[in-house]
Design an enzyme around this catalytic site. Structure first.
Site, PDB file in Angstrom:
ATOM      1  N   LYS A 148       3.102   3.728   9.547  1.00  0.00           N
ATOM      2  CA  LYS A 148       2.442   2.478   9.164  1.00  0.00           C
ATOM      3  C   LYS A 148       2.783   2.111   7.719  1.00  0.00           C
ATOM      4  O   LYS A 148       3.031   3.026   6.927  1.00  0.00           O
ATOM      5  CB  LYS A 148       0.936   2.595   9.349  1.00  0.00           C
ATOM      6  CG  LYS A 148       0.241   3.402   8.243  1.00  0.00           C
ATOM      7  CD  LYS A 148      -1.249   3.197   8.242  1.00  0.00           C
ATOM      8  CE  LYS A 148      -1.829   3.663   6.932  1.00  0.00           C
ATOM      9  NZ  LYS A 148      -3.246   3.620   6.798  1.00  0.00           N
ATOM     10  N   ASP A 177       1.357   8.117  13.985  1.00  0.00           N
ATOM     11  CA  ASP A 177       0.015   7.854  13.469  1.00  0.00           C
ATOM     12  C   ASP A 177      -0.543   9.247  13.200  1.00  0.00           C
ATOM     13  O   ASP A 177      -0.852   9.989  14.146  1.00  0.00           O
ATOM     14  CB  ASP A 177      -0.837   7.117  14.497  1.00  0.00           C
ATOM     15  CG  ASP A 177      -2.170   6.720  13.906  1.00  0.00           C
ATOM     16  OD1 ASP A 177      -2.761   7.528  13.168  1.00  0.00           O
ATOM     17  OD2 ASP A 177      -2.631   5.599  14.165  1.00  0.00           O
ATOM     18  N   HIS A 178      -0.632   9.621  11.918  1.00  0.00           N
ATOM     19  CA  HIS A 178      -0.894  11.044  11.661  1.00  0.00           C
ATOM     20  C   HIS A 178      -2.276  11.479  12.141  1.00  0.00           C
ATOM     21  O   HIS A 178      -2.525  12.665  12.307  1.00  0.00           O
ATOM     22  CB  HIS A 178      -0.657  11.402  10.183  1.00  0.00           C
ATOM     23  CG  HIS A 178      -1.623  10.803   9.239  1.00  0.00           C
ATOM     24  ND1 HIS A 178      -1.441   9.578   8.659  1.00  0.00           N
ATOM     25  CD2 HIS A 178      -2.794  11.262   8.762  1.00  0.00           C
ATOM     26  CE1 HIS A 178      -2.451   9.314   7.881  1.00  0.00           C
ATOM     27  NE2 HIS A 178      -3.293  10.320   7.909  1.00  0.00           N
ATOM     28  N   LYS A 182      -3.841  15.421  14.303  1.00  0.00           N
ATOM     29  CA  LYS A 182      -4.937  16.291  13.866  1.00  0.00           C
ATOM     30  C   LYS A 182      -5.413  17.149  15.040  1.00  0.00           C
ATOM     31  O   LYS A 182      -5.509  16.676  16.170  1.00  0.00           O
ATOM     32  CB  LYS A 182      -6.100  15.448  13.328  1.00  0.00           C
ATOM     33  CG  LYS A 182      -5.778  14.825  11.983  1.00  0.00           C
ATOM     34  CD  LYS A 182      -6.976  14.106  11.414  1.00  0.00           C
ATOM     35  CE  LYS A 182      -6.634  13.488  10.074  1.00  0.00           C
ATOM     36  NZ  LYS A 182      -6.420  14.487   9.024  1.00  0.00           N
ATOM     37  N   HIS A 240      -5.171   3.680  13.166  1.00  0.00           N
ATOM     38  CA  HIS A 240      -5.888   4.957  13.357  1.00  0.00           C
ATOM     39  C   HIS A 240      -7.137   4.808  14.241  1.00  0.00           C
ATOM     40  O   HIS A 240      -7.335   5.572  15.176  1.00  0.00           O
ATOM     41  CB  HIS A 240      -6.335   5.536  12.013  1.00  0.00           C
ATOM     42  CG  HIS A 240      -5.248   5.627  10.998  1.00  0.00           C
ATOM     43  ND1 HIS A 240      -4.032   6.187  11.276  1.00  0.00           N
ATOM     44  CD2 HIS A 240      -5.184   5.235   9.698  1.00  0.00           C
ATOM     45  CE1 HIS A 240      -3.268   6.147  10.191  1.00  0.00           C
ATOM     46  NE2 HIS A 240      -3.944   5.572   9.231  1.00  0.00           N
TER      47      HIS A 240
HETATM   48  P1  NAP Z   1       7.143   5.908  -2.446  1.00  0.00           P
HETATM   49  O1  NAP Z   1       6.462   7.000  -3.169  1.00  0.00           O
HETATM   50  O2  NAP Z   1       7.270   4.567  -3.084  1.00  0.00           O
HETATM   51  O3  NAP Z   1       8.598   6.428  -2.037  1.00  0.00           O
HETATM   52  C1  NAP Z   1       9.601   5.584  -1.536  1.00  0.00           C
HETATM   53  C2  NAP Z   1      10.887   6.375  -1.393  1.00  0.00           C
HETATM   54  O4  NAP Z   1      11.886   5.486  -0.934  1.00  0.00           O
HETATM   55  C3  NAP Z   1      11.395   6.998  -2.679  1.00  0.00           C
HETATM   56  O5  NAP Z   1      11.986   8.238  -2.384  1.00  0.00           O
HETATM   57  C4  NAP Z   1      12.457   6.012  -3.115  1.00  0.00           C
HETATM   58  O6  NAP Z   1      13.374   6.692  -3.938  1.00  0.00           O
HETATM   59  C5  NAP Z   1      13.040   5.601  -1.773  1.00  0.00           C
HETATM   60  N1  NAP Z   1      13.695   4.292  -1.798  1.00  0.00           N
HETATM   61  C6  NAP Z   1      13.177   3.101  -2.192  1.00  0.00           C
HETATM   62  N2  NAP Z   1      14.105   2.115  -2.060  1.00  0.00           N
HETATM   63  C7  NAP Z   1      15.223   2.707  -1.578  1.00  0.00           C
HETATM   64  C8  NAP Z   1      16.526   2.228  -1.249  1.00  0.00           C
HETATM   65  N3  NAP Z   1      16.856   0.943  -1.386  1.00  0.00           N
HETATM   66  N4  NAP Z   1      17.417   3.106  -0.774  1.00  0.00           N
HETATM   67  C9  NAP Z   1      17.118   4.427  -0.632  1.00  0.00           C
HETATM   68  N5  NAP Z   1      15.913   4.929  -0.929  1.00  0.00           N
HETATM   69  C10 NAP Z   1      14.967   4.081  -1.400  1.00  0.00           C
HETATM   70  O7  NAP Z   1       6.454   5.635  -1.019  1.00  0.00           O
HETATM   71  P2  NAP Z   1       5.602   6.675  -0.141  1.00  0.00           P
HETATM   72  O8  NAP Z   1       4.190   6.639  -0.588  1.00  0.00           O
HETATM   73  O9  NAP Z   1       6.295   7.975  -0.083  1.00  0.00           O
HETATM   74  O10 NAP Z   1       5.610   5.957   1.282  1.00  0.00           O
HETATM   75  C11 NAP Z   1       6.738   5.918   2.115  1.00  0.00           C
HETATM   76  C12 NAP Z   1       6.356   5.226   3.415  1.00  0.00           C
HETATM   77  O11 NAP Z   1       5.349   5.953   4.086  1.00  0.00           O
HETATM   78  C13 NAP Z   1       5.794   3.825   3.221  1.00  0.00           C
HETATM   79  O12 NAP Z   1       6.173   3.043   4.315  1.00  0.00           O
HETATM   80  C14 NAP Z   1       4.298   4.052   3.237  1.00  0.00           C
HETATM   81  O13 NAP Z   1       3.599   2.904   3.632  1.00  0.00           O
HETATM   82  C15 NAP Z   1       4.202   5.129   4.292  1.00  0.00           C
HETATM   83  N6  NAP Z   1       3.013   5.967   4.160  1.00  0.00           N
HETATM   84  C16 NAP Z   1       2.784   6.691   3.027  1.00  0.00           C
HETATM   85  C17 NAP Z   1       1.672   7.511   2.949  1.00  0.00           C
HETATM   86  C18 NAP Z   1       1.404   8.364   1.717  1.00  0.00           C
HETATM   87  O14 NAP Z   1       0.489   9.182   1.789  1.00  0.00           O
HETATM   88  N7  NAP Z   1       2.140   8.218   0.659  1.00  0.00           N
HETATM   89  C19 NAP Z   1       0.772   7.582   4.009  1.00  0.00           C
HETATM   90  C20 NAP Z   1       1.030   6.829   5.146  1.00  0.00           C
HETATM   91  C21 NAP Z   1       2.144   6.028   5.212  1.00  0.00           C
HETATM   92  P3  NAP Z   1      14.347   5.964  -4.989  1.00  0.00           P
HETATM   93  O15 NAP Z   1      13.522   4.987  -5.749  1.00  0.00           O
HETATM   94  O16 NAP Z   1      14.922   7.081  -5.787  1.00  0.00           O
HETATM   95  O17 NAP Z   1      15.380   5.303  -4.153  1.00  0.00           O
END
Ligand code: NAP
Length: 483
Positions: A148, A177-178, A182, A240
């Site tokens: 998501k 959907d994590h 669970k 969720h």
């Molecule tokens: P984040 O911390 O912003 O990480 C994004 C990643 O994507 C970074 O490794 C970034 O590295 C890479 N990236 C961005 N633009 C890029 C490009 N053009 N080419 C290659 N790599 C690129 O985001 P996140 O929190 O990990 O979330 C990732 C996804 O999971 C999102 O869709 C978010 O909605 C979903 N999500 C996250 C969580 C959570 O707990 N964090 C929970 C549920 C869902 P560089 O900038 O070095 O390229």
């Protein structure tokens, strides 16, 4: 109790966005634990991809640091840690461009499981899928994993499904959907379908109502920009909570396999009565406890986005006619707590005088903060002095029931291994996603047309007063939000 671990096949897993928050906090620690428990074969490889300029060894150091922070026990298994870091590789690719893909292709081995985890913003999902296909990196056996937000309405969800579908078959697409990973959520299915006890009672004849709560203590800090375009309904209910509702309400599938389970969930979504805006309560938290309010963090200081929602949902089916499902979720509430509660009807005839004051039997399926299942029963208060009644929980906390040292796996551990095994049972199918949005969209449209502002609520509370009234007017009450 010793858990049984069946190793999966050797795999190449590419994590796009390997330097991001999700990869550091969840995905890489989950993979480490699967290797430590003997499920991830040592010859498997994890290839991190992001734009940040790094050599493979720098990436290994980066992952070592992430494990130190989020999986401190890794240091106690130095051999596994060494093997895990040795399984890592890294490649710099800006997925918006055409450079780097052939190098990625050359790194992947033929004839083994190949999976792509898209741990990047959703605007990149289509770009990555298209380039994986264009460069012939996506082969018929490969799998793609997305999480998501999967669209923000029906039209965008359809567009996403179409874009992914142009590059991958549905059986290759894993919509995570994590919550479904669970242990307790899977146990909900075990309780229902592996015991003769509950299923005969699991209907409108014996169930009074169902409550599903996902309460968070944290606010939107740091995510204000994303959240303000989304809100609690889209961020939590569409995915969720809808999934939890489906697993609670679905008919027993003929078999526990991906299509049978997902067919039954889909039928539940299709049987939902259109949401009545009058039976929804939207809220926004005020400043408090030294923290700003929702509007202090929102992108738009006059935002109309809800950080809390409570709603009454009804299902048009023989099983559930007349049984309301009350859903609520919100930020900056009293405690972090997620649970599904099936509240049974009272016995039809009261033979003990105190019964009128007694609560109903409740089956509480707790997802957070600790996972476990409780059945609240009425028994006789011990001792002489007549027939006094009291309520006691029959409690099964997983950590306790499974014994000291037993680790309850994180949802991502289970789900990533399911991807490698090729088992889609706990992943959403494209049609489920679209039906869920089709139910959500009219509610959003009604709110927008009405223009009413969300009700303010205090930080550390149970949400707006109107949410309490939603149940009171039906002669019911929410369970307390407590951890
Ligand atoms: P984040 O911390 O912003 O990480 C994004 C990643 O994507 C970074 O490794 C970034 O590295 C890479 N990236 C961005 N633009 C890029 C490009 N053009 N080419 C290659 N790599 C690129 O985001 P996140 O929190 O990990 O979330 C990732 C996804 O999971 C999102 O869709 C978010 O909605 C979903 N999500 C996250 C969580 C959570 O707990 N964090 C929970 C549920 C869902 P560089 O900038 O070095 O390229």
């Amino acid at each position: 109790m010793v858990s049984r671990v069946i190793p999966v096949d050797v795999f190449d897993l590419v994590i796009f966005g390997a330097t991001g928050d999700l990869a550091r906090r969840k995905l890489l620690p989950a993979l480490f634990r699967r290797m430590r428990d003997g499920q991830m074969p040592g010859e498997s490889r994890i290839i991190g991809v992001a734009r940040r300029d790094m050599e493979a060894d720098e990436f290994r150091n980066f992952v070592r640091d992430a494990l130190e922070e989020f999986e401190p026990e890794a240091a106690e298994a130095p051999d596994v840690l060494k093997a895990f870091l040795g399984a890592l590789d890294y490649l710099v690719v800006d997925v918006r461009g055409d450079a780097g893909w052939e190098a990625l292709k050359a790194m992947l081995r033929p004839d083994i499981v190949r999976a792509f985890y898209l741990s990047v913003g959703p605007s990149l999902f289509g770009e990555i899928a298209t380039r994986l296909k264009k460069h012939a990196i996506a082969i018929p056996e490969s799998r793609i994993v997305v999480e998501k937000p999967l669209g923000h309405d029906l039209a965008s969800a359809k567009a996403l499904n179409a874009r992914l579908g142009a590059c991958f078959d549905e059986h290759q697409i894993y919509r995570i959907d994590h919550y479904l990973g669970k242990e307790t959520v899977q146990n909900l299915m075990a309780i229902r379908f592996a015991n003769a006890l509950f299923e005969p009672l699991w209907n409108g004849q014996y169930v009074d109502h169902v409550q599903i709560t996902v309460a968070e203590r944290i606010g939107v800090e740091g995510r204000g920009g994303y959240y303000d375009k989304s809100g609690a309904l889209r961020d939590m209910v569409q995915n969720h909570m809808m999934q939890l509702l489906c697993l609670t309400a679905m008919e027993p599938p003929a078999k526990f396999n991906a299509d049978f389970v997902r067919d039954e969930k889909l039928k539940v979504i299709r049987a939902l009565v259109p949401a009545n805006p009058q039976s929804t309560v939207r809220g926004q938290y005020r400043a408090g406890d030294g923290e700003g309010g929702y509007l202090d963090h929102a992108e738009n200081p006059d935002s109309n986005t809800e950080s809390f929602i409570a709603l009454k949902v009804e299902i048009e089916s023989w099983r559930w006619a007349g049984v309301p499902f009350y859903l609520r979720t919100g930020k900056r509430l009293r405690a972090r707590m997620s649970e599904i509660v099936v509240v049974f009807k009272k016995p039809p005839h009261a033979i003990f005088p105190e019964m009128a004051q007694q609560g109903s039997n409740e089956l509480v399926i707790r997802l957070q903060p600790d996972e476990g299942i409780t059945l609240n029963m009425t028994i006789k208060e011990p001792g002489p002095g007549g027939m006094r009644l009291t309520e006691v929980p029959l409690d099964m906390s997983f950590a306790e029931a499974l014994g000291a040292g037993h680790h309850v796996p994180d949802a991502y551990e289970r789900l990533i291994m399911d991807v490698i095994r090729g088992d889609q049972t706990l992943f959403m199918r494209g049609d489920e996603l679209e039906e869920a949005w089709a139910w959500i969209d009219p509610l959003v449209a009604a709110w927008e047309e009405n223009g009413a502002r969300p009700k303010p609520y205090d930080t550390g509370s149970s949400g707006p007063e109107d949410a309490l009234a939603l149940l009171h007017k039906d002669g019911r009450k929410w369970r307390e939000i407590e951890s």
